[in-house]
Write an enzyme that holds these catalytic residues in place. Structure first.
Site, PDB file in Angstrom:
ATOM      1  N   CYS A  36       0.809  -1.220   0.000  1.00 40.91           N
ATOM      2  CA  CYS A  36       0.000   0.000   0.000  1.00 40.91           C
ATOM      3  C   CYS A  36       0.842   1.270   0.000  1.00 40.91           C
ATOM      4  O   CYS A  36       0.297   2.366  -0.047  1.00 40.91           O
ATOM      5  CB  CYS A  36      -0.948   0.001   1.194  1.00 40.91           C
ATOM      6  SG  CYS A  36      -0.076   0.020   2.749  1.00 40.91           S
ATOM      7  N   ASP A  38       2.704   2.474   2.413  1.00 38.60           N
ATOM      8  CA  ASP A  38       2.716   3.203   3.686  1.00 38.60           C
ATOM      9  C   ASP A  38       3.952   2.887   4.509  1.00 38.60           C
ATOM     10  O   ASP A  38       4.623   1.900   4.283  1.00 38.60           O
ATOM     11  CB  ASP A  38       1.457   2.875   4.493  1.00 38.60           C
ATOM     12  CG  ASP A  38       0.267   3.623   3.929  1.00 38.60           C
ATOM     13  OD1 ASP A  38       0.453   4.780   3.530  1.00 38.60           O
ATOM     14  OD2 ASP A  38      -0.818   3.039   3.861  1.00 38.60           O
ATOM     15  N   CYS A  63      -3.004   3.330   7.396  1.00 38.27           N
ATOM     16  CA  CYS A  63      -4.452   3.453   7.550  1.00 38.27           C
ATOM     17  C   CYS A  63      -4.860   3.254   9.016  1.00 38.27           C
ATOM     18  O   CYS A  63      -4.015   3.065   9.894  1.00 38.27           O
ATOM     19  CB  CYS A  63      -5.126   2.395   6.683  1.00 38.27           C
ATOM     20  SG  CYS A  63      -4.737   0.737   7.249  1.00 38.27           S
ATOM     21  N   CYS A 107      -1.288  -4.560   7.319  1.00 46.36           N
ATOM     22  CA  CYS A 107      -1.116  -3.305   8.069  1.00 46.36           C
ATOM     23  C   CYS A 107      -0.611  -3.590   9.478  1.00 46.36           C
ATOM     24  O   CYS A 107       0.211  -2.849  10.008  1.00 46.36           O
ATOM     25  CB  CYS A 107      -2.422  -2.543   8.156  1.00 46.36           C
ATOM     26  SG  CYS A 107      -3.276  -2.419   6.593  1.00 46.36           S
TER      27      CYS A 107
END
Ligand code: FES
Length: 211
Positions: A36, A38, A63, A107
């Protein structure tokens, strides 16, 4: 619209614990996710004698799941010895949060990896690594995959910023495919030197630019 998050995830997302940066940390790591784009940074202060994590902070560009996991992982790690903290798993973090949607698994892995990498950084800096392996180009490239290109949020290897890597005796030379006046040249150089000079058998790291 109802969100696919537990109340605890939402609570940690809205009020994350241990957010921020520690100046002169004993260990630190920045982990990125190619999935993603990140990034998560983890900073730790460790008591020299007891090897307990006295303080821990994190910064996230991820996120809600990532922020909530960073919050819970740092809470779980605080006060633990570095060996105990290494055993904190993403599953444990997800369970503590009352579950995470499966699509958000990476994540939580990212935050847990950040903690483990910060501990590893501390161990390397303090000569505490057990099974020491001689540094190879492969090991160097693996480390470079943890240096993020701030423009894209992807690592410098994937985004072709590394032109060449040499390992001569105990010196590493990294030649980057960007000029020295590139806006992120200095911060990338600092990040690369920091990641590579922690390797136990390396004495010097040089980062060169195309001009
Ligand atoms: Fe990128 Fe969650 S951290 S989607």
């Amino acid at each position: 619209m109802s969100l696919p998050y537990s109340e605890k995830v939402i609570e940690h997302f809205k009020h994350p614990r241990n957010v921020g940066k520690i100046d002169n940390p004993d260990g630190k790591a920045i982990e990125g996710s190619a999935a993603c784009g990140d990034m998560v940074a983890v900073y730790i202060k460790v008591d020299k004698d007891s090897k307990r994590i006295e303080n821990i902070k994190f910064q996230s560009y991820g996120c809600a799941s990532n922020i909530a996991t960073g919050s819970i992982v740092t809470e779980l790690a605080k006060g633990k010895t570095i060996d105990e903290a290494k055993d904190i798993s993403w599953q444990q973090a997800a369970d503590e949060l009352g579950g995470l949607p499966p699509i958000k698994q990476h994540c939580s892995v990212l935050a847990v990896d950040g903690l483990r990498a910060a501990i590893n950084n501390y161990e390397e800096k303090n000569g505490l690594i057990k099974n020491k392996k001689a540094t190879t180009i492969e090991i160097i490239n693996k480390r470079l995959k943890h240096v993020m290109n701030p423009i894209t949020g992807l690592d410098v290897v994937k985004t072709n910023l590394i032109k060449k890597v040499e390992l001569i005796n105990k010196e590493i030379i990294v030649i980057m495919d960007i000029p020295s006046n590139h806006q992120f040249a200095n911060s990338l150089k600092e990040d690369i030197v920091e990641k590579l000079e922690a390797l136990w058998d390396i004495e010097r790291v040089k980062v060169e630019f195309t001009e």
